[in-house]
Design an enzyme around this catalytic site. Structure first.
Site, PDB file in Angstrom:
ATOM      1  N   TRP A 155       8.400   4.576 -10.797  1.00 20.73           N
ATOM      2  CA  TRP A 155       9.160   5.522 -11.629  1.00 20.73           C
ATOM      3  C   TRP A 155       8.613   6.940 -11.583  1.00 20.73           C
ATOM      4  CZ3 TRP A 155       5.554   7.540 -14.718  1.00 20.73           C
ATOM      5  CH2 TRP A 155       4.437   6.754 -15.012  1.00 20.73           C
ATOM      6  N   ASN A 156       7.403   7.143 -11.081  1.00 21.34           N
ATOM      7  CA  ASN A 156       6.805   8.476 -11.284  1.00 21.34           C
ATOM      8  C   ASN A 156       7.364   9.553 -10.347  1.00 21.34           C
ATOM      9  OD1 ASN A 156       5.469   7.369  -9.080  1.00 21.34           O
ATOM     10  ND2 ASN A 156       3.483   8.209  -9.641  1.00 21.34           N
ATOM     11  N   LYS A 179      14.972  -1.367  -4.044  1.00 22.36           N
ATOM     12  CA  LYS A 179      14.942  -1.622  -5.478  1.00 22.36           C
ATOM     13  C   LYS A 179      14.156  -0.516  -6.172  1.00 22.36           C
ATOM     14  CE  LYS A 179      12.678  -3.810  -9.130  1.00 22.36           C
ATOM     15  NZ  LYS A 179      12.668  -2.486  -9.751  1.00 22.36           N
ATOM     16  N   PRO A 180      14.850   0.373  -6.891  1.00 25.23           N
ATOM     17  CA  PRO A 180      14.126   1.415  -7.629  1.00 25.23           C
ATOM     18  C   PRO A 180      13.533   0.851  -8.914  1.00 25.23           C
ATOM     19  CG  PRO A 180      16.507   1.682  -7.924  1.00 25.23           C
ATOM     20  CD  PRO A 180      16.311   0.465  -7.041  1.00 25.23           C
ATOM     21  N   ALA A 181      12.624   1.608  -9.526  1.00 24.17           N
ATOM     22  CA  ALA A 181      12.012   1.173 -10.794  1.00 24.17           C
ATOM     23  C   ALA A 181      13.080   1.097 -11.879  1.00 24.17           C
ATOM     24  CB  ALA A 181      10.913   2.142 -11.202  1.00 24.17           C
ATOM     25  N   GLY A 232       3.547   1.514  -5.606  1.00 20.65           N
ATOM     26  CA  GLY A 232       3.361   1.095  -6.994  1.00 20.65           C
ATOM     27  C   GLY A 232       1.922   0.685  -7.225  1.00 20.65           C
ATOM     28  N   SER A 233       1.723  -0.195  -8.173  1.00 23.59           N
ATOM     29  CA  SER A 233       0.355  -0.547  -8.561  1.00 23.59           C
ATOM     30  C   SER A 233      -0.303  -1.468  -7.526  1.00 23.59           C
ATOM     31  CB  SER A 233       0.376  -1.239  -9.926  1.00 23.59           C
ATOM     32  OG  SER A 233       1.171  -2.406  -9.849  1.00 23.59           O
ATOM     33  N   GLU A 254       1.641   1.652  -0.579  1.00 24.62           N
ATOM     34  CA  GLU A 254       1.139   2.908  -1.166  1.00 24.62           C
ATOM     35  C   GLU A 254       0.770   2.564  -2.605  1.00 24.62           C
ATOM     36  OE1 GLU A 254       0.585   5.671   0.306  1.00 24.62           O
ATOM     37  OE2 GLU A 254       1.667   5.429   2.190  1.00 24.62           O
ATOM     38  N   LEU A 255      -0.509   2.350  -2.860  1.00 26.16           N
ATOM     39  CA  LEU A 255      -0.909   1.746  -4.145  1.00 26.16           C
ATOM     40  C   LEU A 255      -1.654   2.738  -5.039  1.00 26.16           C
ATOM     41  CD1 LEU A 255      -1.913  -1.696  -2.589  1.00 26.16           C
ATOM     42  CD2 LEU A 255       0.323  -0.950  -3.420  1.00 26.16           C
ATOM     43  N   CYS A 288      -0.177   9.318  -8.356  1.00 23.04           N
ATOM     44  CA  CYS A 288      -1.217   8.468  -7.767  1.00 23.04           C
ATOM     45  C   CYS A 288      -2.352   9.305  -7.180  1.00 23.04           C
ATOM     46  CB  CYS A 288      -0.606   7.586  -6.691  1.00 23.04           C
ATOM     47  SG  CYS A 288       0.297   8.540  -5.477  1.00 23.04           S
ATOM     48  N   GLU A 385      -7.462   3.693 -13.092  1.00 27.64           N
ATOM     49  CA  GLU A 385      -6.522   4.809 -12.958  1.00 27.64           C
ATOM     50  C   GLU A 385      -6.049   5.215 -14.358  1.00 27.64           C
ATOM     51  OE1 GLU A 385      -3.065   3.629 -10.753  1.00 27.64           O
ATOM     52  OE2 GLU A 385      -2.820   5.607  -9.881  1.00 27.64           O
TER      53      GLU A 385
HETATM   54  P1  NAP Z   1       4.433  -1.053 -10.666  1.00 33.12           P
HETATM   55  O1  NAP Z   1       4.409  -1.661 -12.010  1.00 33.12           O
HETATM   56  O2  NAP Z   1       3.665  -1.690  -9.587  1.00 33.12           O
HETATM   57  O3  NAP Z   1       5.972  -0.948 -10.282  1.00 33.12           O
HETATM   58  C1  NAP Z   1       6.406  -0.401  -9.065  1.00 33.12           C
HETATM   59  C2  NAP Z   1       7.669  -1.093  -8.631  1.00 33.12           C
HETATM   60  O4  NAP Z   1       7.390  -2.469  -8.414  1.00 33.12           O
HETATM   61  C3  NAP Z   1       8.812  -1.035  -9.633  1.00 33.12           C
HETATM   62  O5  NAP Z   1      10.034  -0.954  -8.956  1.00 33.12           O
HETATM   63  C4  NAP Z   1       8.675  -2.366 -10.336  1.00 33.12           C
HETATM   64  O6  NAP Z   1       9.881  -2.848 -10.892  1.00 33.12           O
HETATM   65  C5  NAP Z   1       8.257  -3.255  -9.195  1.00 33.12           C
HETATM   66  N1  NAP Z   1       7.579  -4.474  -9.611  1.00 33.12           N
HETATM   67  C6  NAP Z   1       6.926  -4.728 -10.774  1.00 33.12           C
HETATM   68  N2  NAP Z   1       6.432  -5.989 -10.771  1.00 33.12           N
HETATM   69  C7  NAP Z   1       6.790  -6.540  -9.600  1.00 33.12           C
HETATM   70  C8  NAP Z   1       6.594  -7.815  -9.011  1.00 33.12           C
HETATM   71  N3  NAP Z   1       5.905  -8.771  -9.630  1.00 33.12           N
HETATM   72  N4  NAP Z   1       7.106  -8.039  -7.780  1.00 33.12           N
HETATM   73  C9  NAP Z   1       7.781  -7.068  -7.134  1.00 33.12           C
HETATM   74  N5  NAP Z   1       8.023  -5.845  -7.645  1.00 33.12           N
HETATM   75  C10 NAP Z   1       7.522  -5.577  -8.854  1.00 33.12           C
HETATM   76  O7  NAP Z   1       3.928   0.437 -10.688  1.00 33.12           O
HETATM   77  P2  NAP Z   1       4.452   1.632 -11.602  1.00 33.12           P
HETATM   78  O8  NAP Z   1       3.804   1.511 -12.928  1.00 33.12           O
HETATM   79  O9  NAP Z   1       5.926   1.763 -11.540  1.00 33.12           O
HETATM   80  O10 NAP Z   1       3.889   2.897 -10.807  1.00 33.12           O
HETATM   81  C11 NAP Z   1       2.629   3.391 -11.016  1.00 33.12           C
HETATM   82  C12 NAP Z   1       1.690   2.935  -9.926  1.00 33.12           C
HETATM   83  O11 NAP Z   1       2.195   3.350  -8.660  1.00 33.12           O
HETATM   84  C13 NAP Z   1       0.344   3.580 -10.053  1.00 33.12           C
HETATM   85  O12 NAP Z   1      -0.666   2.647  -9.787  1.00 33.12           O
HETATM   86  C14 NAP Z   1       0.363   4.656  -8.971  1.00 33.12           C
HETATM   87  O13 NAP Z   1      -0.890   5.047  -8.517  1.00 33.12           O
HETATM   88  C15 NAP Z   1       1.169   3.996  -7.926  1.00 33.12           C
HETATM   89  N6  NAP Z   1       1.743   4.994  -6.999  1.00 33.12           N
HETATM   90  C16 NAP Z   1       1.217   5.065  -5.737  1.00 33.12           C
HETATM   91  C17 NAP Z   1       1.695   6.026  -4.859  1.00 33.12           C
HETATM   92  C18 NAP Z   1       1.139   6.135  -3.474  1.00 33.12           C
HETATM   93  O14 NAP Z   1       1.762   6.788  -2.648  1.00 33.12           O
HETATM   94  N7  NAP Z   1       0.015   5.511  -3.162  1.00 33.12           N
HETATM   95  C19 NAP Z   1       2.709   6.890  -5.258  1.00 33.12           C
HETATM   96  C20 NAP Z   1       3.211   6.787  -6.546  1.00 33.12           C
HETATM   97  C21 NAP Z   1       2.715   5.811  -7.410  1.00 33.12           C
HETATM   98  P3  NAP Z   1      10.248  -2.632 -12.441  1.00 33.12           P
HETATM   99  O15 NAP Z   1      10.350  -1.178 -12.625  1.00 33.12           O
HETATM  100  O16 NAP Z   1      11.544  -3.334 -12.561  1.00 33.12           O
HETATM  101  O17 NAP Z   1       9.138  -3.240 -13.223  1.00 33.12           O
END
Ligand code: NAP
Length: 482
Positions: A155-156, A179-181, A232-233, A254-255, A288, A385
């Site tokens: 979502w960020n 699949k977007p957030a 994502g995470s 990209e975590l 991130c 983080e």
């Molecule tokens: P997240 O909870 O991992 O969610 C990211 C995406 O994954 C969302 O679309 C989410 O769907 C989905 N998701 C959640 N649980 C899942 C599962 N069990 N299986 C498959 N997909 C699943 O992360 P976030 O809180 O949205 O984003 C923040 C994180 O992203 C931070 O750790 C940040 O550092 C990281 N990030 C990394 C980068 C990079 O380039 N390295 C860039 C931006 C952000 P829902 O929304 O439906 O839950």
């Protein structure tokens, strides 16, 4: 002239059609600045994703075989459509995500730049003719789109995180199920509306919203999905890597990050402050690559802290749609609770709150930009983080000590250092275990460079010439006997 509401699509895009979930169920989407519901999205799951994969698989052979310049032409049009609608798309982004409008405008613009960059790079996705070791043989390498790509984004940066995946995938002829957030789906769905408008064939871009587990589960189950790209995470990334193993899909991850921001005695302190402000507080600390730990050498510690406090106190917090606001709300109240938890932990271990430190008077998920001095390596944010507007400042004595502290985390995404000593800059490049290093710069994301992490921050690169690699398979042909 379109408005943000014209780009708000409350349906999924599957096989060229805008559809509801089979169950007819929906999920509310709220504006984090006001708490108001701004619309709904389909609560999709396995069945919808399976159909999206069918559509992408059916569209793949034709799209991959399309003339390169025809495909590149579609990307040029996509770029122009984004920029023609930059303002309403940015407003939509701010309304669903909370970041200040100026930042959202920048996000749409960089997304458009990724589209243009990868349209250019696709024209250079060359193979090789390799000198053979045996007389009479010819060795050729050729590069081919991997097939259907599953994309999951956070979502960020709800628009540009998809741009960095869609653009290279489409440029080389892959088809997509994304699949977007759930918190910020409309900026993702807008990509499908844009792709439809500029004429991408039905089935090339499919977007499904709803249950992350069910949608990801369907992506994992299908052989036709040859690649998963996730931002994502780290926790979810690890789960997806395990899931991708069963059908041996390519993965790009990209975590999470935990960026050190190191300021040496010989740095230009005002430049370091400027870099720290943008790196720490952009997107209210929810990137991130945000400075997570600010390490300042003893000789300039007091001066740096004093200036950082003054600048932090001057940040205007509010609804991102209001002029002059530079700090929006956090994405939700859980994010606020996480920041509070880290702050309490730091206070209990001797950290001093030098600015902010509380929920903002605006209520909801607004939090005061906060500076904590006397930070130490045993505090939770040294390894976790933060993802919020909390700036911990640590003190160090020597370069060796700074590098050691900077590397003491499982993450390895972005790092920053301010120094006027070029030989030190090279030592830092060698010593810092990070995929990206900003020397005298707090803002390093650019389409020309390979964005990506090492260690538990992930694998694969987005942007640069490397950004195409994960969407291509290399084949080798050995021609003998002719
Ligand atoms: P997240 O909870 O991992 O969610 C990211 C995406 O994954 C969302 O679309 C989410 O769907 C989905 N998701 C959640 N649980 C899942 C599962 N069990 N299986 C498959 N997909 C699943 O992360 P976030 O809180 O949205 O984003 C923040 C994180 O992203 C931070 O750790 C940040 O550092 C990281 N990030 C990394 C980068 C990079 O380039 N390295 C860039 C931006 C952000 P829902 O929304 O439906 O839950």
């Amino acid at each position: 002239m379109t408005t943000w509401n014209d780009w708000k699509r409350e349906r999924n895009f599957i096989a060229g059609a805008w559809v509801q979930a089979d169950s007819g169920q929906t999920i509310d989407v709220t504006n984090p600045a006001t708490g108001a519901v701004i619309g709904t999205i389909p609560a999709g799951g396995e069945a919808e994703t399976m159909r999206a994969i069918d559509a992408a698989a059916a569209a793949f052979p034709g799209f991959a075989a399309m003339g390169l310049m025809e495909r590149v032409g579609l990307l040029w049009k996509l770029h122009d459509a984004l920029m023609d609608n930059q303002k309403p798309l940015a407003e939509l982004l701010t309304i669903e995500m909370g970041k200040p409008l100026a930042e959202a405008m920048g996000e749409i613009a960089i997304g458009a730049q990724y589209v243009r960059w990868f349209a250019e790079e696709a024209r250079r996705a060359k193979g090789e003719i390799v000198p053979a070791g045996v007389a009479g043989r010819r060795i050729l390498t050729t590069r081919h789109p991997v097939g259907v790509v599953g994309m999951i984004t956070p979502w960020n940066f709800p628009s540009s995180m998809l741009a960095r995946k869609l653009a290279p995938a489409l440029a080389v002829g892959c088809t997509v199920v994304a699949k977007p957030a759930t918190a910020t789906p409309y900026s993702g769905l807008a990509w499908a509306a844009l792709a439809e408008q500029v004429g991408f064939p039905a089935g090339t871009v499919n977007i499904v919203t709803g249950s992350a587990r069910k949608i990801a589960g369907a992506m994992m189950a299908r052989d036709e999905v040859r690649k998963i790209t996730f931002t994502g995470s780290t926790e979810v990334g690890k789960e997806l890597m395990r899931g991708a193993a069963d059908t041996v899909k390519k993965v790009s991850m990209e975590l999470g990050g935990n960026a050190p921001f190191i300021v040496f005695d010989d740095a230009d302190i005002d430049a370091a402050i400027e870099g720290a402000m943008v790196s720490k507080y952009r997107n209210s600390g929810q990137t991130c690559v945000c400075a997570n730990r600010i390490y300042v050498q003893a000789g300039v510690y007091d001066t740096f802290v004093e200036k950082l406090i003054a600048k932090t106190n001057a940040l205007k917090v509010g609804n991102g749609m209001e002029a002059g606001v530079v700090q929006g709300p956090l994405i939700d109240t859980d994010a606020v609770a996480k920041v509070e938890e880290l702050l309490e932990d730091a206070k209990a271990k001797g950290g001093k709150v030098a600015s902010g430190g509380n929920r903002h008077a605006l209520g909801g998920s607004f939090f005061e930009p906060t500076v904590v001095t006397h930070a130490t390596q045993d505090m939770a944010f040294a390894t976790e983080e933060i993802f919020g507007p909390l700036a911990p400042v640590f003190k160090f004595q020597t370069e060796e000590e700074a590098i050691k502290m900077a590397n003491a985390t499982v993450f390895g995404l972005a790092s920053y250092a301010y120094t006027s000593d070029l030989s030190r800059a090279f030592r830092l490049n060698e010593g810092l275990q990070y995929g990206m290093i900003g020397i005298n710069s707090g803002l390093i994301t650019t389409v020309e460079a390979p964005f990506g992490g090492i260690k538990e921050s992930g694998m694969g690169k987005e942007g640069g010439s490397q950004g195409l690699d994960d969407y291509l398979d290399t084949k080798y042909v050995c021609i003998d006997g002719i």
